[in-house]
Design an enzyme around this catalytic site. Structure first.
Site, PDB file in Angstrom:
ATOM      1  N   ASP A  55      -3.924 -13.631  11.614  1.00 60.83           N
ATOM      2  CA  ASP A  55      -2.518 -13.494  11.231  1.00 60.83           C
ATOM      3  C   ASP A  55      -1.630 -13.076  12.397  1.00 60.83           C
ATOM      4  O   ASP A  55      -0.585 -13.687  12.642  1.00 60.83           O
ATOM      5  CB  ASP A  55      -2.358 -12.481  10.083  1.00 60.83           C
ATOM      6  CG  ASP A  55      -2.825 -13.064   8.745  1.00 60.83           C
ATOM      7  OD1 ASP A  55      -3.020 -14.290   8.666  1.00 60.83           O
ATOM      8  OD2 ASP A  55      -2.997 -12.286   7.784  1.00 60.83           O
ATOM      9  N   ARG A 114      -0.501   4.607  11.068  1.00 64.54           N
ATOM     10  CA  ARG A 114       0.676   3.733  11.014  1.00 64.54           C
ATOM     11  C   ARG A 114       1.946   4.320  11.643  1.00 64.54           C
ATOM     12  O   ARG A 114       2.644   3.622  12.368  1.00 64.54           O
ATOM     13  CB  ARG A 114       0.944   3.280   9.573  1.00 64.54           C
ATOM     14  CG  ARG A 114      -0.233   2.579   8.911  1.00 64.54           C
ATOM     15  CD  ARG A 114      -0.919   1.606   9.838  1.00 64.54           C
ATOM     16  NE  ARG A 114      -1.958   0.823   9.180  1.00 64.54           N
ATOM     17  CZ  ARG A 114      -2.974   0.266   9.803  1.00 64.54           C
ATOM     18  NH1 ARG A 114      -3.114   0.428  11.110  1.00 64.54           N
ATOM     19  NH2 ARG A 114      -3.857  -0.450   9.152  1.00 64.54           N
ATOM     20  N   ASP A 133       0.842  -0.998   4.276  1.00 61.27           N
ATOM     21  CA  ASP A 133       1.180  -0.882   5.697  1.00 61.27           C
ATOM     22  C   ASP A 133       2.568  -1.423   6.031  1.00 61.27           C
ATOM     23  O   ASP A 133       3.247  -0.897   6.907  1.00 61.27           O
ATOM     24  CB  ASP A 133       0.109  -1.562   6.561  1.00 61.27           C
ATOM     25  CG  ASP A 133      -1.178  -0.744   6.604  1.00 61.27           C
ATOM     26  OD1 ASP A 133      -1.108   0.474   6.381  1.00 61.27           O
ATOM     27  OD2 ASP A 133      -2.251  -1.328   6.840  1.00 61.27           O
ATOM     28  N   SER A 184     -11.885  -7.193   3.777  1.00 65.48           N
ATOM     29  CA  SER A 184     -10.827  -6.829   4.712  1.00 65.48           C
ATOM     30  C   SER A 184     -11.130  -5.419   5.198  1.00 65.48           C
ATOM     31  O   SER A 184     -11.228  -4.499   4.382  1.00 65.48           O
ATOM     32  CB  SER A 184      -9.472  -6.877   4.004  1.00 65.48           C
ATOM     33  OG  SER A 184      -8.477  -6.333   4.839  1.00 65.48           O
TER      34      SER A 184
END
Length: 399
Positions: free
Chosen positions: A16, A97, A126, A177
């Site tokens: 991605d 993050r 996220d 994932s």
């Protein structure tokens, strides 16, 4: 969306974020894409990732080591806050993050970019953490999220990338994932989407299966100063080394697995598996040391603060005014949180079996039931009369 000429893209090297590079240029007219890969201890070799970004069309490829700052400025404050989202998850992924958001904003300012970008989809947490964090640090920066808008399936994304020379993933990618950093791993998707499916052993990398853990317990003594972990078994360690060693010790005994149905920020429930051995142990040890060194009212009031704090971090509000105010409260409580906590690792359990502190407000002379007892038992009767008076008056009027 206004026109962006130069963009700093958070880059992981995956499909991605690699496809984001040509997509931003071809579809959204961005002139220059600068990628930023943050090393937060994910254990990957970042050299190839740096080159992959350049091969995918990046004008520049930055790799920055954020491990030390990650632990001291983000992880350690959350340990002082005993932060557990929904009383279970120690925020191992969420804590990274706000730091990545800060690194993106700093890079954008350094390189004169008018926007930053990330590869998050529209269903996860996220995107919220990045967007709101960036907004708080520089409200004038545009935030671009191509993967939230392009509407391509994984197959279509791979095909789009191939047109621009981005190689297809070599093997059929795992159905899971996985996100990893120094603190641990989060695993979702694939067979785990059925909440009744037991997680297979193959998904775990930091924690040993119970059947294969040592048959003898291991003890570790964790030293704290002002609520911050500073040593293991009497040996002073750097923040990174302490987390690394404790991950290894606890993980070897199968400690640190979490399997939970979690309430995401966007309103959906998600089945998440986490491995976070050191962080879980440190939160529980720190909380135990507080029970020895803080007064009852502070300890009990702080519990509500901790829940609010964990929610703020999970929901992407690290840089909010409320979080800053809670930080000040928590810091004020930590001056006396000094001492050692003894933890026993055995067959998936981390059991606190001892604690000591020069700031301890536990008094053996008051607690004992032996002849050394210093507590004035006669004082209890008058205390109970005063304490129970409102209840007695109410009962006389209403019974």
């Amino acid at each position: 969306m206004g026109r962006a000429n130069k963009v700093v893209l958070a880059y992981s090297g995956g499909v991605d974020t690699s496809v984001c590079i040509p997509y931003l240029k071809e579809e959204w007219g961005v002139q220059e894409v600068i990628t930023l890969a943050a090393d937060l201890g994910q254990g990957e070799e970042l050299g190839p990732i740096k080159q992959k970004a350049l091969d995918s069309g990046a004008a520049a490829s930055l790799v920055e080591d954020g491990r030390e700052v990650f632990v001291t400025d983000y992880v350690f404050p959350s340990i002082q806050a005993n932060a557990l989202y929904e009383n279970r998850y120690p925020l191992s992924t969420a804590l990274a993050r706000p730091l990545i958001a800060k690194m993106l904003v700093e890079a954008a300012e350094k390189y004169g970019a008018d926007a930053v970008a990330h590869g998050c989809t529209g269903k996860g947490n996220d995107q919220v953490r990045f967007d709101v964090g960036i907004m708080a640090l520089n409200p004038n920066l545009q935030v671009l999220a191509p993967a939230r808008e392009w509407g391509m399936s994984r197959e279509e994304t791979i095909a789009y990338g191939e047109k621009f020379g981005i190689p297809t993933p070599v093997k059929k990618s795992s159905p899971y994932s996985i996100d990893r950093n120094l603190l641990g791993r989060s695993i979702e998707a694939g067979p785990l989407e059925d909440p009744m499916t037991e997680p297979p052993e193959e998904i775990f990398a930091m924690t040993t299966a119970l059947a294969e853990t040592p048959n003898d317990p291991e003890y570790v003594e964790i030293g704290f100063e002002k609520g911050l972990p500073v040593s293991l078994n009497g040996q002073a360690l750097s923040p990174i080394e302490l987390i690394t060693q404790l991950n290894e010790k606890a993980g070897r005994h199968g400690v640190g697995r979490i399997d939970m149905i979690e309430n995401r920020v966007v309103g959906i429930k998600s089945r998440e598996i986490y491995e976070a051995p050191a962080l879980l142990v440190l939160v529980h040890a720190h909380r135990d040391l507080e029970s020895l060194t803080l007064t009852a009212d502070v300890t009990q009031y702080k519990r509500g603060i901790e829940e609010t704090y964990a929610n703020l971090v999970y929901q992407g509000l690290w840089y909010s005014p409320l979080k800053a105010a809670l930080d000040a409260f928590i810091k004020e409580t930590q001056g006396a949180v000094n001492g050692v906590v003894r933890v026993k690792f055995y067959k998936g359990n981390a059991t606190i079996v001892g604690r000591r502190s020069n700031n301890s407000i536990y008094s053996p002379d008051l607690a004992t039931y032996t002849s050394d007892d210093q507590f004035d038992h006669k004082a209890a009767e008058g205390f109970i009369y005063i304490w129970g008076l409102p209840t007695r008056v109410w009962a006389e009027k209403n019974k």
